[in-house]
Design an enzyme around this catalytic site. Sequence first.
Site, mmCIF file in Angstrom:
data_model
loop_
_atom_site.group_PDB
_atom_site.id
_atom_site.type_symbol
_atom_site.label_atom_id
_atom_site.label_comp_id
_atom_site.label_asym_id
_atom_site.label_seq_id
_atom_site.Cartn_x
_atom_site.Cartn_y
_atom_site.Cartn_z
ATOM 1 N N HIS A 126 16.790 -4.980 -4.697
ATOM 2 C CA HIS A 126 16.132 -6.162 -5.270
ATOM 3 C C HIS A 126 16.882 -6.738 -6.481
ATOM 4 O O HIS A 126 16.553 -7.830 -6.938
ATOM 5 C CB HIS A 126 14.708 -5.826 -5.729
ATOM 6 C CG HIS A 126 13.785 -5.424 -4.614
ATOM 7 N ND1 HIS A 126 13.581 -6.213 -3.502
ATOM 8 C CD2 HIS A 126 13.017 -4.313 -4.430
ATOM 9 C CE1 HIS A 126 12.723 -5.607 -2.684
ATOM 10 N NE2 HIS A 126 12.374 -4.456 -3.219
ATOM 11 N N ASP A 163 14.329 -1.037 4.508
ATOM 12 C CA ASP A 163 13.225 -0.881 3.555
ATOM 13 C C ASP A 163 12.098 -1.850 3.951
ATOM 14 O O ASP A 163 12.368 -2.913 4.523
ATOM 15 C CB ASP A 163 13.753 -1.228 2.163
ATOM 16 C CG ASP A 163 12.783 -0.909 1.047
ATOM 17 O OD1 ASP A 163 12.944 0.130 0.396
ATOM 18 O OD2 ASP A 163 11.852 -1.728 0.823
ATOM 19 N N HIS A 165 10.437 -3.765 2.176
ATOM 20 C CA HIS A 165 10.523 -5.007 1.389
ATOM 21 C C HIS A 165 11.831 -5.744 1.704
ATOM 22 O O HIS A 165 12.846 -5.102 1.999
ATOM 23 C CB HIS A 165 10.484 -4.687 -0.112
ATOM 24 C CG HIS A 165 9.252 -3.951 -0.537
ATOM 25 N ND1 HIS A 165 9.206 -2.580 -0.660
ATOM 26 C CD2 HIS A 165 8.013 -4.401 -0.845
ATOM 27 C CE1 HIS A 165 7.987 -2.214 -1.041
ATOM 28 N NE2 HIS A 165 7.239 -3.290 -1.150
#
Length: 312
Positions: A126, A163, A165
């Site tokens: 991220h 993942d 996300h």
Amino acid sequence: MNRVTYYWNESSLRHDTGRHVECIARAERLHPDKMKAHVPGIEVRPIVRHDAAQWILRVHEAEHHQFVQEAYARGYRRLDESDTIISEGSYEAALMAVDAALTAADEVMSGECQAAFCAMRPPGHHALPFMSMGFCLFANAAILARYLQEKHGVRRIAIVDWDVHHGNGTQNVFWEDPDVFFVSLHQHPLWPGSGLEWEKGEGAGEGATLNLIFPPGAEESVYLSRFEHEVVPAVRNHGPEFLIISAGFDSHFRDVLGNLKLTEEGYIQLTHMLRRVAEEICGGRIVSLLEGGYNLSALESSVAAHLSALSV
Ligand SMILES: [Zn+2]
């Protein structure tokens, strides 16, 4: 039998986020002694220091690197407006996570091993070039890709991010880059909200980003089928010389942050599919990096499943 190396370091125990899901206990669960008990064939290797800061600057703005480096001493206890928490040992842990990835790259490129797994925290997918977010300080997978290109002369790379996300940070770095193919499979809707299927990259990078979204509760069979029929052909079509996995295990059915239904057997199948394509087109060269995964026992058993599939 594939030779698989494993990287872990005590620095991950000094990135203290307190009572947070991305916590020290995750690193404890992945201690090499535990993993060797699950998968005796893995080879635990020391991490070689690489001047990680220099490589972080290939992806991140200097101001961002400096902010992370100095944040704790300046009194910051988080790096964003949400819950990217830091402690005194966080910057060093983040450097070591990068060093682990670079060590893994060296050893895979030299042929000392076929594949490598870095069980390090903080995670990375991220982190944006200009800011940390989502428990991620620096973009480990993106830094690894740039290192492979500059240090080892690898041009074409694929990064597969499973993942739960969206890997928004990695996507951002390679958005206009035709050489690094980035594919993310994630739940939607879910934080951070990006990664819709029309996001395919721009300019020269158009088509080198692929997003697959799954609604909460999507069945594992659907996930595995899309992986086989969409992800694997796309990776093969890109023709990478090296494969990076952003291996988050929060798509597991027991995870506390996601609502997907993957099992340990599912992670084995994903790993086998990627191994087959890697063996077909890039000498089996894979470095896999830990991202999320917040149910501690599911994390431990899923990493063990992933490692066993990489090694056998
Ligand atoms: Zn995640």
